[in-house]
Structures are given as structure tokens and as C-alpha cells.
Design a protein around this motif. Structure first.
Motif, PDB file in Angstrom:
ATOM      1  N   ALA A 180      -6.103  15.304  16.500  1.00 18.85           N
ATOM      2  CA  ALA A 180      -6.465  13.911  16.232  1.00 18.85           C
ATOM      3  C   ALA A 180      -5.875  13.422  14.910  1.00 18.85           C
ATOM      4  N   VAL A 181      -5.876  14.266  13.895  1.00 17.28           N
ATOM      5  CA  VAL A 181      -5.302  13.878  12.600  1.00 17.28           C
ATOM      6  C   VAL A 181      -3.814  13.586  12.748  1.00 17.28           C
ATOM      7  N   LEU A 182      -3.102  14.472  13.423  1.00 15.33           N
ATOM      8  CA  LEU A 182      -1.668  14.248  13.609  1.00 15.33           C
ATOM      9  C   LEU A 182      -1.411  12.956  14.397  1.00 15.33           C
ATOM     10  N   LEU A 183      -2.128  12.779  15.482  1.00 14.25           N
ATOM     11  CA  LEU A 183      -1.920  11.611  16.332  1.00 14.25           C
ATOM     12  C   LEU A 183      -2.279  10.316  15.619  1.00 14.25           C
ATOM     13  N   THR A 184      -3.474  10.241  15.052  1.00  5.43           N
ATOM     14  CA  THR A 184      -3.891   8.979  14.437  1.00  5.43           C
ATOM     15  C   THR A 184      -3.128   8.666  13.161  1.00  5.43           C
ATOM     16  N   THR A 185      -2.710   9.706  12.430  1.00  6.75           N
ATOM     17  CA  THR A 185      -1.921   9.453  11.224  1.00  6.75           C
ATOM     18  C   THR A 185      -0.592   8.803  11.587  1.00  6.75           C
ATOM     19  N   VAL A 186       0.063   9.339  12.587  1.00 11.64           N
ATOM     20  CA  VAL A 186       1.338   8.759  13.029  1.00 11.64           C
ATOM     21  C   VAL A 186       1.124   7.353  13.583  1.00 11.64           C
ATOM     22  N   GLN A 187       0.104   7.187  14.420  1.00 15.26           N
ATOM     23  CA  GLN A 187      -0.167   5.864  14.996  1.00 15.26           C
ATOM     24  C   GLN A 187      -0.483   4.835  13.910  1.00 15.26           C
ATOM     25  N   TYR A 188      -1.328   5.209  12.973  1.00 17.54           N
ATOM     26  CA  TYR A 188      -1.716   4.279  11.912  1.00 17.54           C
ATOM     27  C   TYR A 188      -0.526   3.913  11.036  1.00 17.54           C
ATOM     28  N   PHE A 189       0.304   4.911  10.731  1.00 12.21           N
ATOM     29  CA  PHE A 189       1.491   4.659   9.925  1.00 12.21           C
ATOM     30  C   PHE A 189       2.441   3.705  10.647  1.00 12.21           C
ATOM     31  N   VAL A 238       0.848  -1.189   0.000  1.00 13.37           N
ATOM     32  CA  VAL A 238       0.000   0.000   0.000  1.00 13.37           C
ATOM     33  C   VAL A 238       0.887   1.244   0.000  1.00 13.37           C
ATOM     34  N   PRO A 239       0.625   2.185  -0.914  1.00 10.77           N
ATOM     35  CA  PRO A 239       1.433   3.416  -0.940  1.00 10.77           C
ATOM     36  C   PRO A 239       1.317   4.172   0.385  1.00 10.77           C
ATOM     37  N   ILE A 240       2.395   4.828   0.771  1.00 12.26           N
ATOM     38  CA  ILE A 240       2.428   5.534   2.050  1.00 12.26           C
ATOM     39  C   ILE A 240       1.367   6.633   2.114  1.00 12.26           C
ATOM     40  N   GLN A 241       1.085   7.275   0.985  1.00 12.84           N
ATOM     41  CA  GLN A 241       0.081   8.334   0.976  1.00 12.84           C
ATOM     42  C   GLN A 241      -1.292   7.791   1.377  1.00 12.84           C
ATOM     43  N   GLU A 250       3.447  -0.063   9.390  1.00 13.36           N
ATOM     44  CA  GLU A 250       4.836  -0.397   9.085  1.00 13.36           C
ATOM     45  C   GLU A 250       5.362  -1.523   9.983  1.00 13.36           C
ATOM     46  N   LEU A 251       5.058  -1.453  11.274  1.00 16.92           N
ATOM     47  CA  LEU A 251       5.506  -2.509  12.187  1.00 16.92           C
ATOM     48  C   LEU A 251       4.836  -3.838  11.866  1.00 16.92           C
ATOM     49  N   ARG A 252       3.540  -3.792  11.571  1.00 16.46           N
ATOM     50  CA  ARG A 252       2.816  -5.005  11.203  1.00 16.46           C
ATOM     51  C   ARG A 252       3.438  -5.641   9.973  1.00 16.46           C
ATOM     52  N   ASP A 253       3.683  -4.844   8.951  1.00 15.89           N
ATOM     53  CA  ASP A 253       4.268  -5.376   7.720  1.00 15.89           C
ATOM     54  C   ASP A 253       5.669  -5.930   7.968  1.00 15.89           C
ATOM     55  N   LYS A 288      -5.607   7.261   5.326  1.00 17.03           N
ATOM     56  CA  LYS A 288      -6.505   6.461   6.180  1.00 17.03           C
ATOM     57  C   LYS A 288      -6.379   6.884   7.636  1.00 17.03           C
ATOM     58  N   GLY A 289      -5.188   7.139   8.098  1.00 15.83           N
ATOM     59  CA  GLY A 289      -4.987   7.597   9.468  1.00 15.83           C
ATOM     60  C   GLY A 289      -5.620   8.960   9.709  1.00 15.83           C
ATOM     61  N   ALA A 290      -5.454   9.861   8.758  1.00 19.10           N
ATOM     62  CA  ALA A 290      -6.033  11.201   8.887  1.00 19.10           C
ATOM     63  C   ALA A 290      -7.551  11.142   8.909  1.00 19.10           C
ATOM     64  N   LEU A 291      -8.122  10.336   8.038  1.00 23.80           N
ATOM     65  CA  LEU A 291      -9.576  10.191   7.994  1.00 23.80           C
ATOM     66  C   LEU A 291     -10.115   9.610   9.298  1.00 23.80           C
TER      67      LEU A 291
END
Length: 96
Positions: free
Chosen positions: A69-78, A3-6, A82-85, A11-14
Motif C-alpha cells: 500500500a505504501v508503494l502504491l499510494t506513494t506513487v499515485q499521490y506523487f 511543496v517539497p517532493i519529500q 505532479e499532474l495537478r500542478d 503524505k502518500g506513504a502515510l
């Protein structure tokens, strides 16, 4: 992953925007009920907000909360993605 990083960041921002918008009314009511000098019930706090500001009052402070929330969840989701992959790659290669 594939999945592209963008897309991952989007998805994290949303997720952050939706979580902030959906939970904001409850947060405003609880803040009003617990921050006053006198004890206020949740129902009374909700009525007071509606009488003072109308329905828009339940969304007071939404923009700063969405930014946070966007900043926090975007970083968390990313990081999660990445760790999962990375872990799945190691497991599939037999390193773990």
C-alpha cells in the motif's frame, strides 16, 4: 508545486499505511468467509478468527499489505500531485 517532493512522498506513504491498517480486519474477515470449502458468514468468520488467534488475528498479513500500500499510494499521490500542478500551471498560463 511549492511543496517539497519529500513531503509529497511522505503524505502518500502515510495514506497507504493508514488505509492498510484500517481496512485489514475487514479484509481478513472477508477472505476467511469466502475462501473456505464451506459457506461461512462474515459473523462466523469473525468469531473463528478471534477464537483461533485473538484480536491480533484480524491483522494477519498486515506488514506485507502495508509495504504494498505504501508503494502504491506513494506513487499515485506523487503522480496526482505532479499532474495537478502541471495542469494548473498550463491553465494559468492560458495554454489550455
Amino acid at each position: 508545486g511549492d511543496v517539497p517532493i519529500q513531503f509529497t512522498l511522505l503524505k502518500g506513504a502515510l495514506a497507504g499505511v493508514l488505509a492498510a491498517a484500517l481496512s485489514q480486519p475487514a479484509d481478513v474477515i472477508l477472505t476467511r468467509a469466502t475462501n473456505g470449502s464451506k459457506e461461512t458468514t462474515i459473523g462466523q468468520a469473525s468469531r473463528d478468527i478471534f477464537v483461533e488467534s485473538g484480536p491480533i488475528g484480524y491483522f494477519k498479513g498486515l506488514i506485507p499489505r502495508m509495504v504494498w500500500a505504501v508503494l502504491l499510494t506513494t506513487v499515485q499521490y506523487f503522480l496526482y500531485s505532479e499532474l495537478r500542478d502541471a495542469l494548473f500551471d498550463r491553465i494559468l498560463k492560458g495554454a489550455i
